[in-house]
Scaffold this motif. Structure first.
Motif, PDB file in Angstrom:
ATOM      1  N   MET A   1       0.824  -1.212   0.000  1.00 46.64           N
ATOM      2  CA  MET A   1       0.000   0.000   0.000  1.00 46.64           C
ATOM      3  C   MET A   1       0.855   1.258   0.000  1.00 46.64           C
ATOM      4  O   MET A   1       0.503   2.261  -0.617  1.00 46.64           O
ATOM      5  N   GLU A   2       1.998   1.223   0.679  1.00 47.09           N
ATOM      6  CA  GLU A   2       2.836   2.422   0.759  1.00 47.09           C
ATOM      7  C   GLU A   2       3.335   2.866  -0.612  1.00 47.09           C
ATOM      8  O   GLU A   2       3.500   4.052  -0.869  1.00 47.09           O
ATOM      9  N   HIS A   5       0.196   3.143  -6.538  1.00 46.90           N
ATOM     10  CA  HIS A   5      -0.402   4.318  -7.141  1.00 46.90           C
ATOM     11  C   HIS A   5      -1.879   4.379  -6.747  1.00 46.90           C
ATOM     12  O   HIS A   5      -2.465   3.386  -6.294  1.00 46.90           O
ATOM     13  N   ALA A   6      -2.486   5.538  -6.937  1.00 46.79           N
ATOM     14  CA  ALA A   6      -3.904   5.691  -6.595  1.00 46.79           C
ATOM     15  C   ALA A   6      -4.763   4.667  -7.322  1.00 46.79           C
ATOM     16  O   ALA A   6      -5.702   4.101  -6.741  1.00 46.79           O
ATOM     17  N   LEU A   9      -4.570   1.341  -5.511  1.00 47.01           N
ATOM     18  CA  LEU A   9      -5.371   1.352  -4.289  1.00 47.01           C
ATOM     19  C   LEU A   9      -6.849   1.163  -4.614  1.00 47.01           C
ATOM     20  O   LEU A   9      -7.560   0.394  -3.950  1.00 47.01           O
ATOM     21  N   GLY A 204      -4.408   2.199   5.525  1.00 48.29           N
ATOM     22  CA  GLY A 204      -2.979   1.891   5.565  1.00 48.29           C
ATOM     23  C   GLY A 204      -2.507   1.662   6.991  1.00 48.29           C
ATOM     24  O   GLY A 204      -3.255   1.796   7.957  1.00 48.29           O
ATOM     25  N   THR A 209       0.004   6.181   6.003  1.00 50.43           N
ATOM     26  CA  THR A 209      -1.383   6.136   5.545  1.00 50.43           C
ATOM     27  C   THR A 209      -1.522   6.683   4.126  1.00 50.43           C
ATOM     28  O   THR A 209      -0.717   7.477   3.659  1.00 50.43           O
ATOM     29  N   ARG A 210      -2.580   6.233   3.478  1.00 47.40           N
ATOM     30  CA  ARG A 210      -2.970   6.694   2.143  1.00 47.40           C
ATOM     31  C   ARG A 210      -4.447   7.080   2.203  1.00 47.40           C
ATOM     32  O   ARG A 210      -5.094   6.952   3.250  1.00 47.40           O
ATOM     33  N   HIS A 211      -4.999   7.517   1.063  1.00 50.68           N
ATOM     34  CA  HIS A 211      -6.415   7.846   1.059  1.00 50.68           C
ATOM     35  C   HIS A 211      -7.049   7.485  -0.283  1.00 50.68           C
ATOM     36  O   HIS A 211      -6.368   7.371  -1.301  1.00 50.68           O
TER      37      HIS A 211
END
Length: 260
Positions: A1-2, A5-6, A9, A204, A209-211
């Motif tokens: 996840m880190e 790419h968007a 995700l 994440g 974290t991601r969104h």
């Protein structure tokens, strides 16, 4: 996840386009082997598919239990021929071994199924009759009411927990601080957003974290190792569903903001 790419995700964690008139759509996730789906009957009667090639059985609930929430207008769920009327945000728990169908011209049924090692009675869950718990604060833009349909207490289930949370006008955060459920996966379905509104859903590991940017009637899968929290551009509601090793709703682990 880190390092994703968007688009990666969205492909791996976002569930889109569940609600198509006259059809039943679903996604199977290996995270706790949950099935996340939507049924929009229109003027048809739609049965709950077995998806034998995925589940390995001739009936969807042969080894599973089901949670249903109507995110549209009034419709009916038929369980072994018995008709249950569900209004907007009303829920239904269906025990293992049942046959299920959906009707209602303006209804849109969201459902989640999970493996079950025991059978419990089908139970109607009327939104206005489920005692809501007020949490959060207006000052923190997190004022909301938690409606616990199945959460390991009054209603017995094998592994499934689900309910609805409704944010107050002017509030945007659905939980703060974010938290982890180390023993189970949690899925959010965001609803009651207008066409121009969005929710920024955070996921994440803490510290990395991601969104995802999400619109009305989209769901997101948060594995046990992932935080979950979101903030909207307006108020909204969401259906939460969990499955895993236990049904103790209160065993979440808050993540301090300084750890993010």
């Amino acid at each position: 996840m880190e390092t994703a790419h968007a688009a990666d995700l969205r492909k791996n964690f976002l569930v889109e386009d569940l609600f198509e008139t006259g059809e039943v759509h679903a996604v199977y996730t290996h995270d706790d082997r949950m099935v996340i789906g939507g049924a929009v009957p229109g003027h048809e009667r739609l049965g709950l598919p077995a998806w034998t090639e995925v589940l390995g059985v001739e009936s969807h609930l042969a080894r599973r239990e089901l949670g249903v929430v109507n995110v549209g207008q009034t419709g009916h769920v038929l369980v072994d021929g018995e008709k249950f009327e569900l209004g907007h945000l009303d829920g239904l728990y269906v025990g293992r071994g049942s046959e299920v169908a959906f009707t209602g011209a303006d209804a849109a049924f969201y459902f989640v199924s999970a493996p079950a090692g025991a059978t419990y009675p089908t139970t109607a869950l009327v939104h206005d009759e489920v005692g809501g718990v007020d949490i959060g604060s207006a000052a923190g833009a997190s004022e909301r009411t938690l409606f616990r349909y199945a959460w390991g207490s009054d209603l017995r289930t094998a592994t499934l927990q689900f309910g609805v949370t409704v944010l107050a006008d002017g509030s945007v955060w659905n939980t703060l601080p974010p938290h982890l459920h180390d023993r189970r996966t949690e899925v959010y379905l965001y609803v009651d957003l207008d066409e121009d509104s969005r929710v920024f859903h955070f996921l994440g590991r803490p510290g990395a974290t991601r969104h995802l940017v999400m619109r009305d009637r989209q769901a997101v899968i948060s594995p046990p190792w992932s935080i979950h929290a979101g903030a909207g551009t307006s108020s909204y509601a969401f259906v939460w569903a969990m499955s895993g090793e236990n049904t103790q709703y209160t065993d979440l682990a808050p993540v301090a903001l300084e750890e993010l």
